[in-house]
Scaffold this motif. Structure first.
Motif: not given
Ligand code: NAI
Ligand code: MG
Length: 512
Positions: A324-350
């Protein structure tokens, strides 16, 4: 007699609630269903559609063989099996198609009142709806995208584009108040392989609504639905030559670009080819619109509803295998929630299901072609070599076909290729930021400018950020939502011109 009783029992049990059903002893269930406890085949199963072994060119309202006598195969990227062969149009075929379009323009289409043109477009839209299931299956087998996307997004959106532009055909003077819009002439249109039917609709509908005729060139890996659309044009009794379709690869496209009988060119595809086209058209009277690549930023603030945002980020990058030409291929996460977001992403792609695109439960289908798969692999490897960390779903991939497991990269810096080059696959690059200003600066630090996303609970922040982002489309607390009324297009190397909405009409009219 005994068999009859069993058949009756079977029928009755179908109507029972799942709980009662489960209570039927396993031995008895085996009597009726064999050893398998399976779903009935879906209507999308392969035996329920027929694809002609050969497809000719469509010009002057008829299917004609190519002058060269050459054909090329179109394969199913999920199985690597050849589906059919498509005619290979050379410069002479392109010339004949342009001639047919010119004749239709001069003799019929530009003279026809908008009210009448609109009727044809309405008819085409309704025929697309009528044949929706078949079109969805063809799109899925030819291109590799999951059936739930072709069925629920591509085909309905293609119909919507014809409906929307059908409505404009007799109201163009209201689109440009106080001025007189006139058609441009013959439009040459070149489309890519990521949304084959939708891109055809997206390009053909506004051109026809404004009174132009068309020569369309679909992408070489996905020409099937365009050829089915040609049959729909015949069924709708669209006057001969109003739309002509030439199949082939880059050379066919270049022949169309360079043909002197073209008044307007519309291209969607890679920035590299877009630049070539811009150079070829420079100094000629041809009008040009380009919709090229992107490297969209999704900006995720600490105050965003995180689970909702994760779903948006997931759709933003893994939808249609990231093709998709408009795919959100870069994700910028605000530092305070970085570890939560990574954990959730890891679970979700699974939990994303990768596999048979015809299965209605599949989330991620096949990569469109071998070269595209190689490009994705090469770019991801470059990310790892440059020091990023790769997280991939551990799903098993089919042995045949072109597949890439949903992945994301962390520890990415702006200097990495994966942070700036378009991957066009199911791969997300994750980075962090501290302040809104830093987020905007980093999101804008790309040669592209097609789309972006903002996730925050604060409305005022949305308005401030959206106005600072150099992107043609910005979604707030959602992603990848499209509508024919909404103009789409980019800044910088993402191209110029808009498609859809009022602005999209302007690209097909001369206004005086
Ligand atoms: P491409 O730009 O080569 O193909 C797009 C269309 O242009 C196809 O119909 C193709 O036959 C035609 N074409 C190719 N060379 C041409 C030429 N010299 N003159 C006229 N027409 C020509 O894209 P490709 O190689 O299939 O994909 C390469 C990369 O481009 C992808 O990895 C992706 O990053 C990007 N891309 C972006 C798209 C978008 O929607 N913006 C769509 C497809 C690809
Ligand atoms: Mg194909």
């Amino acid at each position: 007699m005994k068999t009859k009783t069993k058949t009756l029992k079977l029928v009755n049990r179908r109507n029972l609630s799942p709980r009662t059903h489960a209570a039927v002893p396993l031995r008895e269930r085996r009597l009726h269903f064999g050893n398998k406890w399976d779903y009935a085949p879906a209507p999308e199963e392969s035996k329920n559609y027929v694809i002609a072994p050969r497809h000719e060119l469509f010009m002057g309202g008829r299917f004609v063989p190519p002058k060269s006598g050459k054909y090329f195969p179109s394969i199913n990227p999920a199985t690597e099996q050849t589906l059919t062969e498509m005619a290979l149009a050379d410069a002479a075929d392109v010339g004949a198609a342009v001639q047919a379009a010119r004749r239709a323009y001069d003799r019929v289409w530009r003279r026809m009142p908008g009210r009448e043109r609109g009727k044809y477009l309405f008819r085409i839209a309704r025929l697309i709806q009528e044949k929706a299931r078949e079109l969805a299956v063809l799109e899925t087998v030819d291109g590799g995208k999951p059936i739930k996307e072709s069925r629920d997004f591509d085909v309905p959106a293609a119909a919507a584009h014809f409906f929307y532009h059908a409505g404009w055909a007799d109201k163009l003077k209201y689109a440009f108040p106080g001025r007189t819009p006139r058609p441009l002439g013959v439009a040459g249109q070149i489309i890519p392989w990521n949304f084959p039917l939708l891109m055809a609709a997206w390009k053909i509908a506004p051109a026809l609504a404004c009174g132009n005729t068309v020569v369309l060139k679909p992408a070489e890996t996905t020409s099937l639905t365009a050829m089915r659309l040609a049959q729909i044009f015949q069924e709708a009794e669209l006057p001969d030559g109003v739309v002509n379709i030439v199949t082939g690869a880059g050379e066919t496209g270049a022949a169309l670009v360079n043909h002197p009988g073209i008044d307007k060119l519309a291209f969607t595809g890679s920035t590299e080819v877009g630049k070539k086209i811009a150079r070829a058209v420079a100094g000629t009277p041809k009008r040009l619109t380009l919709e090229l690549g992107g490297k969209a930023a999704n900006i995720l603030f600490e105050d965003a509803p995180i689970d909702q945002a994760i779903e948006g980020v997931i759709t933003g990058i893994y939808f249609n295998q990231g093709h998709v030409c408009c795919a959100g291929s870069r994700l910028f996460v605000q530092e305070g929630i970085y570890s939560t977001v990574i954990k959730k992403l890891r679970d979700r792609i699974q939990t994303l299901r990768v596999g048979n695109p015809l299965d209605k439960n599949t989330d991620i289908g096949a990569i469109n072609s071998k070269p595209q798969l190689e490009k994705i692999r090469e770019l991801v490897q470059s990310g790892v070599d440059e020091g990023a960390e790769l997280t991939q779903s551990s799903c098993s991939l089919p042995a045949k076909g072109y597949w890439f497991a949903p992945s994301f990269l962390t520890g990415v810096t702006h200097a990495h290729r994966v942070a700036s080059e378009e991957i066009f696959g199911p791969v997300l690059s994750v980075m962090t930021f501290r302040t809104p200003d830093e987020a905007v600066a980093r999101a804008n630090n790309t040669p592209y400018g097609l789309s972006a996303g903002v996730w925050t609970d604060k409305g005022s922040k949305i308005f401030r950020i959206v106005n600072q982002l150099r992107a043609g489309v910005v979604w707030a607390n959602t992603y990848n939502k499209f509508d024919p009324t909404s103009p789409f297009g980019g800044y910088k190397e993402s191209g110029f011109g808009r498609e859809g909405g009022l602005q999209g009409l302007a690209a097909y009219c001369r206004v005086s």
